[in-house]
Design a protein around this motif. Structure first.
Motif, mmCIF file in Angstrom:
data_model
loop_
_atom_site.group_PDB
_atom_site.id
_atom_site.type_symbol
_atom_site.label_atom_id
_atom_site.label_comp_id
_atom_site.label_asym_id
_atom_site.label_seq_id
_atom_site.Cartn_x
_atom_site.Cartn_y
_atom_site.Cartn_z
ATOM 1 N N ARG A 1 76.260 129.405 86.235
ATOM 2 C CA ARG A 1 77.255 128.331 86.320
ATOM 3 C C ARG A 1 76.593 126.968 86.127
ATOM 4 N NH1 ARG A 1 79.819 131.757 90.262
ATOM 5 N NH2 ARG A 1 78.670 130.782 91.981
ATOM 6 N N GLY B 1 76.145 126.539 82.527
ATOM 7 C CA GLY B 1 77.425 126.225 81.899
ATOM 8 C C GLY B 1 77.791 124.762 82.054
ATOM 9 N N PHE C 1 81.829 131.546 80.806
ATOM 10 C CA PHE C 1 81.379 131.313 82.169
ATOM 11 C C PHE C 1 82.560 131.491 83.123
ATOM 12 C CE2 PHE C 1 78.546 129.012 79.401
ATOM 13 C CZ PHE C 1 77.288 129.254 79.947
#
Length: 548
Positions: free
Chosen positions: A236, A239, A312
């Motif tokens: 994450r 991302g 994601f």
């Protein structure tokens, strides 16, 4: 207001991870269980991985850290009591850092003594399975390889979500290559050797351990790679870093779930150090772990893991625990439809039927548009369009689980146009960024859908179709389909013929429909296409009631 009828559906979860401890309370009431609404969430930054490796050599979790964990859990127990969560609906799970701790029994025993909670230690395989289920909760159309990168480990498996809501997945493989673990390894080992080790392990997993079905291999070959779904704090963070360096700036959707990038976008600059310290939602700790994530990405590239696109997602072990308890028919519900259903007008079903012919946007977007058709009506006229434009990012759908960025962008544009796209100067930049996210053709389709919605709302201002009171029916014809739009989209028709059949001879209705038809026809003219955006030649025909 909290009531006993509601709290019986509240489920509280504690996820004791390697990088932190996550706390949440979710409302699993039947009418909203597909999107698993979170009514409370918190996170403690206690890193049990760092606590064990602070000296460079693995050691027991210090007593002071155990006391910090206990204090955080006791606070959450009080919160659960405030919300009225039943004791039987509270679960505590722990993963890699707790599972492998030298003094894990001391930690688990102290937790049970102070809180009365028994911690469920997740085995590697179970952690991977639940992580994949969490990813499935965050994606409606799931078919590919799932990876979850936490602090201590990385889980890898293949997953397919069937239209029935059934989830198929292979065996989960776990590697000790989480973001914190890799960063620690980098401080003591030579980078090239570590990278080769990770690459070899990944190659072996892909070829031998995951048991990827032959049909999924063949589909990946046809699509120039697998669809990759990424969860966990390490991914994450990557991302969010990609989002902050995206072509569209500022990127208009600050939500990680559903952010999709191509192969070329996913693997950029994997050999060049990147500074994530100033990127949105990247903490100082996450920024320090970027080199570890880049090492894993380089190993993935060397292992020749062919990727078509990477998505994601927010969902992980916590969401997986909730999602696996839902029956398949609930899991099969479309997330966008489920999230907007509470706002549906009285005659939503009649409006949905009216729009069945309008295939320029997906069925889920048509349903969501109708469900939110009147939501922003009570707001002052000056900011209705602005509130509608922001509804999918910072408004009523901001917390909806399972939506991707294209859905959020399209619905925002549709609802903005439904309120005439009358925006203050402060929001025109956001509008243009949303248009870029969706691309030229789909943005035009969203605008057209918005004008269709505006016309329906003007004909039925109360959202109600009385018995025998349907005023119009719609028919669409798409005679040609020769151009190809953005990648992975169907062929674009060159024109659209919309027939509005009047079912009422009421003068007011006829006047409204004629104005509506003129408004729709304008959008089909090139000079009215948004900033030169590709659209369709639109032909509008209004058929009088006596001949309809």
């Amino acid at each position: 207001m909290i009531s006993s009828e509601t709290t019986g559906y509240y489920q509280a979860l504690v996820d004791i991870g390697s990088n932190g401890i996550r706390f949440s309370i979710s409302d699993m009431s039947p009418q909203s269980s597909r999107t698993m609404p979170t009514i409370y969430q918190d996170r403690s930054g206690i890193s049990l991985y760092d606590a064990q490796y602070s000296t460079g050599t693995k050691a027991p979790i210090p007593f002071t850290v155990i006391q910090e964990v206990l204090a955080a859990l006791i606070r959450f127990k009080s919160t659960c009591n405030d919300f009225g969560v039943l004791d039987s609906n509270i679960r505590v799970v722990a993963t890699e850092a707790t599972r492998n701790a030298i003094n894990r029994d001391d930690l688990l025993g102290a937790i049970e003594q102070k809180t009365g909670w028994t911690v469920q230690l997740l085995a590697k395989e179970e952690e991977g399975r639940l992580g994949a289920m969490g990813i499935a909760s965050s994606v409606d159309d799931l078919k590919g390889i799932c990876m979850d990168m936490g602090g201590g480990s990385v889980q890898l498996t293949w997953v397919v979500k069937r239209p029935t809501g059934d989830i198929e997945m292979g065996p989960s493989t776990s590697f000790p290559y989480g973001a914190a673990a890799l960063l620690a390894e980098l401080s003591t080992r030579e980078q090239v050797g570590l990278e080769e080790e990770v690459c070899t392990r990944l190659q072996n997993a892909i070829e031998k351990e995951l048991g990827i079905p032959q049909w999924l291999w063949e589909e990946a070959i046809r699509n120039n790679g697998f669809n990759l779904y990424l969860s966990g704090g390490g991914f994450r963070g990557w991302g969010h870093l990609l989002m902050s360096h995206a072509r569209i700036q500022p990127y208009p959707i600050p939500i990680i779930n559903g952010y999709r990038v191509s192969n070329l976008e996913f693997f950029p600059n994997i050999s060049t150090p990147l500074d994530g310290s100033k990127s949105h939602r990247i903490s100082t700790r996450r920024a320090s772990q970027v080199p570890a994530v880049q090492l894993l990405l380089r190993a993935m590239a060397k292992a020749q893991l062919q990727v078509s696109y990477a998505t994601f997602v927010q969902g992980g072990v916590r969401e997986g625990l909730l999602y696996e308890g839902l029956p398949p028919p609930i899991r099969a519900e479309n997330a966008l439809v489920a999230a907007t259903l509470p706002y549906a007008p009285p005659s939503a079903a009649a409006f949905h039927q009216l729009l069945d012919c309008f295939t320029l946007v997906t069925a889920a977007l048509r349903v969501a548009t109708i469900n939110l058709l009147y939501t922003h009506g009570p707001i002052t006229k000056d900011i209705r369009a602005a509130a509608a434009l922001r509804s999918t990012t910072t408004g009523i759908l901001a917390s909806a689980n399972g939506l991707d960025h294209l859905e959020r962008g399209m619905l925002a544009l549709i609802l903005c146009e439904r309120w005439d796209a009358d925006l203050p100067d402060t929001d025109t930049g956001l509008l243009n960024s949303m248009i870029e996210v969706c691309g030229p053709y789909l943005s035009w389709c969203a605008a057209f859908m918005g004008r269709i919605a505006k016309g329906i709302a003007s004909l039925y201002p109360a959202g109600l179709v009385k018995e025998g009171g349907q005023k119009v029916s719609l028919e669409t014809i798409f005679p040609q389909a020769s151009q190809v739009p953005e990648s992975n989209s169907p062929a674009i028709p060159e024109s659209c013929h919309l027939k509005i059949n009047l079912l009422s001879e009421d003068v007011g209705t006829v006047s409204l429909v004629n104005d509506w038809a003129k408004d729709l026809a304008k959008l089909g003219k090139k000079k009215h296409w948004h900033n030169g955006i590709k659209g369709l030649n639109v032909h509008i025909e209004v058929v009088p009631a006596r001949t309809a």
